[in-house]
Design a protein around this motif. Sequence first.
Motif, PDB file in Angstrom:
ATOM      1  N   UNK A 125      44.308  27.058  44.964  1.00 24.32           N
ATOM      2  CA  UNK A 125      45.529  27.619  44.398  1.00 24.32           C
ATOM      3  C   UNK A 125      45.240  29.053  43.974  1.00 24.32           C
ATOM      4  N   UNK A 126      46.003  30.000  44.503  1.00 24.66           N
ATOM      5  CA  UNK A 126      45.754  31.411  44.191  1.00 24.66           C
ATOM      6  C   UNK A 126      46.942  31.999  43.441  1.00 24.66           C
ATOM      7  N   UNK A 127      46.651  33.024  42.619  1.00 25.13           N
ATOM      8  CA  UNK A 127      47.682  33.586  41.737  1.00 25.13           C
ATOM      9  C   UNK A 127      48.081  35.005  42.122  1.00 25.13           C
ATOM     10  N   UNK A 128      47.444  35.544  43.182  1.00 17.96           N
ATOM     11  CA  UNK A 128      47.826  36.873  43.669  1.00 17.96           C
ATOM     12  C   UNK A 128      48.237  36.751  45.137  1.00 17.96           C
ATOM     13  N   UNK A 129      49.326  37.392  45.528  1.00 15.24           N
ATOM     14  CA  UNK A 129      49.875  37.163  46.866  1.00 15.24           C
ATOM     15  C   UNK A 129      48.935  37.525  48.005  1.00 15.24           C
ATOM     16  N   UNK A 130      48.121  38.578  47.858  1.00 12.69           N
ATOM     17  CA  UNK A 130      47.255  39.005  48.960  1.00 12.69           C
ATOM     18  C   UNK A 130      46.115  38.015  49.220  1.00 12.69           C
ATOM     19  N   UNK A 131      45.838  37.114  48.269  1.00 12.73           N
ATOM     20  CA  UNK A 131      44.707  36.194  48.427  1.00 12.73           C
ATOM     21  C   UNK A 131      44.986  35.090  49.448  1.00 12.73           C
ATOM     22  N   UNK A 260      43.413  40.696  30.241  1.00 10.28           N
ATOM     23  CA  UNK A 260      44.230  41.474  29.302  1.00 10.28           C
ATOM     24  C   UNK A 260      44.839  42.699  29.970  1.00 10.28           C
ATOM     25  N   UNK A 261      44.130  43.306  30.922  1.00 12.12           N
ATOM     26  CA  UNK A 261      44.690  44.488  31.584  1.00 12.12           C
ATOM     27  C   UNK A 261      45.916  44.117  32.411  1.00 12.12           C
ATOM     28  N   UNK A 262      45.923  42.920  32.994  1.00 16.07           N
ATOM     29  CA  UNK A 262      47.112  42.460  33.716  1.00 16.07           C
ATOM     30  C   UNK A 262      48.256  42.203  32.740  1.00 16.07           C
ATOM     31  N   UNK A 263      47.943  41.640  31.580  1.00 19.24           N
ATOM     32  CA  UNK A 263      48.974  41.425  30.564  1.00 19.24           C
ATOM     33  C   UNK A 263      49.618  42.753  30.167  1.00 19.24           C
ATOM     34  N   UNK A 296      42.723  44.623  37.226  1.00 17.46           N
ATOM     35  CA  UNK A 296      43.700  43.972  38.105  1.00 17.46           C
ATOM     36  C   UNK A 296      44.902  44.852  38.424  1.00 17.46           C
ATOM     37  N   UNK A 297      45.444  45.645  37.496  1.00 16.22           N
ATOM     38  CA  UNK A 297      46.580  46.498  37.881  1.00 16.22           C
ATOM     39  C   UNK A 297      46.222  47.446  39.023  1.00 16.22           C
ATOM     40  N   UNK A 298      45.028  48.010  38.989  1.00 16.29           N
ATOM     41  CA  UNK A 298      44.603  48.918  40.050  1.00 16.29           C
ATOM     42  C   UNK A 298      44.289  48.171  41.341  1.00 16.29           C
ATOM     43  N   UNK A 299      43.696  46.983  41.221  1.00 16.39           N
ATOM     44  CA  UNK A 299      43.403  46.180  42.413  1.00 16.39           C
ATOM     45  C   UNK A 299      44.691  45.797  43.128  1.00 16.39           C
ATOM     46  N   UNK A 300      45.699  45.366  42.370  1.00 18.03           N
ATOM     47  CA  UNK A 300      46.977  44.984  42.970  1.00 18.03           C
ATOM     48  C   UNK A 300      47.682  46.182  43.590  1.00 18.03           C
ATOM     49  N   UNK A 301      47.543  47.350  42.954  1.00 17.76           N
ATOM     50  CA  UNK A 301      48.197  48.562  43.463  1.00 17.76           C
ATOM     51  C   UNK A 301      47.403  49.205  44.596  1.00 17.76           C
ATOM     52  N   UNK A 302      46.100  48.851  44.718  1.00 11.63           N
ATOM     53  CA  UNK A 302      45.198  49.455  45.696  1.00 11.63           C
ATOM     54  C   UNK A 302      45.020  50.949  45.452  1.00 11.63           C
ATOM     55  N   UNK A 303      45.097  51.345  44.186  1.00 13.63           N
ATOM     56  CA  UNK A 303      44.872  52.737  43.804  1.00 13.63           C
ATOM     57  C   UNK A 303      44.632  52.793  42.294  1.00 13.63           C
ATOM     58  N   UNK A 304      44.134  53.931  41.823  1.00 15.51           N
ATOM     59  CA  UNK A 304      43.902  54.103  40.387  1.00 15.51           C
ATOM     60  C   UNK A 304      45.210  54.472  39.697  1.00 15.51           C
ATOM     61  N   UNK A 305      46.037  53.462  39.447  1.00 16.67           N
ATOM     62  CA  UNK A 305      47.258  53.700  38.672  1.00 16.67           C
ATOM     63  C   UNK A 305      46.926  54.125  37.259  1.00 16.67           C
ATOM     64  N   UNK A 337      55.836  52.454  34.521  1.00 14.78           N
ATOM     65  CA  UNK A 337      56.745  51.356  34.181  1.00 14.78           C
ATOM     66  C   UNK A 337      57.404  50.791  35.431  1.00 14.78           C
ATOM     67  N   UNK A 338      57.792  51.662  36.377  1.00 14.67           N
ATOM     68  CA  UNK A 338      58.424  51.185  37.604  1.00 14.67           C
ATOM     69  C   UNK A 338      57.427  50.450  38.489  1.00 14.67           C
ATOM     70  N   UNK A 339      56.212  50.978  38.619  1.00 14.38           N
ATOM     71  CA  UNK A 339      55.203  50.307  39.430  1.00 14.38           C
ATOM     72  C   UNK A 339      54.847  48.941  38.845  1.00 14.38           C
ATOM     73  N   UNK A 340      54.751  48.872  37.529  1.00 16.27           N
ATOM     74  CA  UNK A 340      54.406  47.607  36.883  1.00 16.27           C
ATOM     75  C   UNK A 340      55.558  46.603  36.979  1.00 16.27           C
ATOM     76  N   UNK A 341      56.791  47.096  37.002  1.00 14.34           N
ATOM     77  CA  UNK A 341      57.939  46.200  37.195  1.00 14.34           C
ATOM     78  C   UNK A 341      57.899  45.586  38.601  1.00 14.34           C
ATOM     79  N   UNK A 342      57.613  46.402  39.607  1.00 13.87           N
ATOM     80  CA  UNK A 342      57.483  45.891  40.969  1.00 13.87           C
ATOM     81  C   UNK A 342      56.358  44.855  41.059  1.00 13.87           C
ATOM     82  N   UNK A 343      55.263  45.132  40.378  1.00 12.07           N
ATOM     83  CA  UNK A 343      54.121  44.228  40.351  1.00 12.07           C
ATOM     84  C   UNK A 343      54.516  42.899  39.719  1.00 12.07           C
ATOM     85  N   UNK A 344      55.274  42.969  38.645  1.00  6.73           N
ATOM     86  CA  UNK A 344      55.725  41.771  37.937  1.00  6.73           C
ATOM     87  C   UNK A 344      56.554  40.883  38.863  1.00  6.73           C
TER      88      UNK A 344
END
Length: 367
Positions: A125-131, A260-263, A296-305, A337-344
Amino acid sequence: MLAARLLSGLRPHLPDARFHGIGGPAMMAHGFESHWPMDQLTVRGLLPVLMRYRELKGIQTALRDQLLAERPAAFIGADYPGFNLGLEEQLKAAGIPTVHYIGPQIWAWRGGRIKKIIRAVSHMLVVFPFEEAIYKQAGVPVSYVGHPLAELIPMTPDENAAKRALGLPEDASVVTIMPGSRMSEIKYNTVAFMQAARLLKARDRTLRFVAPMAGERQRQYFLQLVAQAGLQDVEIRLLDGQSHTAIAAADAVLVASGTASLEVALFKKPMVIAYRMMELEWQILRHFGYQPWIGMPNILAREFLVPELLQHAANPEALAEAMWKQLSDAPHRLRLAQRFTDMHHSLLRNSAAESAAAVLRVIEGRK
């Protein structure tokens, strides 16, 4: 939290089932029986694990023997691959179906573990879509079930309500300090984080600092380190838990790398991710990563957000400078805020129902 969410989805389908093993209070609220305190397994880092290897191995062996004798309908390992994968491998070999909840981050480091995962796991069971694609390609049955935090955290957090809940003025500028919940994280992060807070306060005397503490032991150790470093002059309010309220109230967060960084991202807050550890451990582990990001925010974005400052780079001056940009750069805050909303949105599923359905398929032999 993760296992409790899964149990909440399973219990209506299996009202008379016995759920037992090792777990915490959130799991016990769903009728779970824990044979060992979960705290006994709360060890992070290569060297601390090695120092307690015999104790942890003894718990694993005792649980394995109990399960082999009982032959449960399924075993579910929640995270902690260092403990659970070895157990799952032995159980699966004995014909007991195994589910692993939260795929080990083979895309980040130790990719060779996929061979062990194939032997150990009946369904991942995975919690991130790319996995999902990664495990499918490796031939591991897998389900993307969404991240429970995406359900627990509101899409539009109420910052003013959070400030009121903490007794802070709605117009206050709030910095939340999160050095970590483990004692080792507090040991290595606290002084640098608090020195950065002192530098920020010198720039803006109106800043308010809050820090959620995971428990009384963490609070006392934090205060001890602050006193030893002569940082008692830095005004900071320590909270009993309330981490989500502290994040929601923040204008920016200085956070140790981890969940916590994902939170913080799901609360749509600017942040600086930082992490320090024992020097020997750093010298060993810094060569193991496969990608340039650890948060995790940067990993999901694939860049240094958001900035990541590690070990020697996580010095007070650098932390304060990076935090100041998070606090003062208004266009940057809006973009985040917009990038994190898309991530959410990408992480939002009914994780209890999705994960329970996958477990039920395993129990029924459909995987």
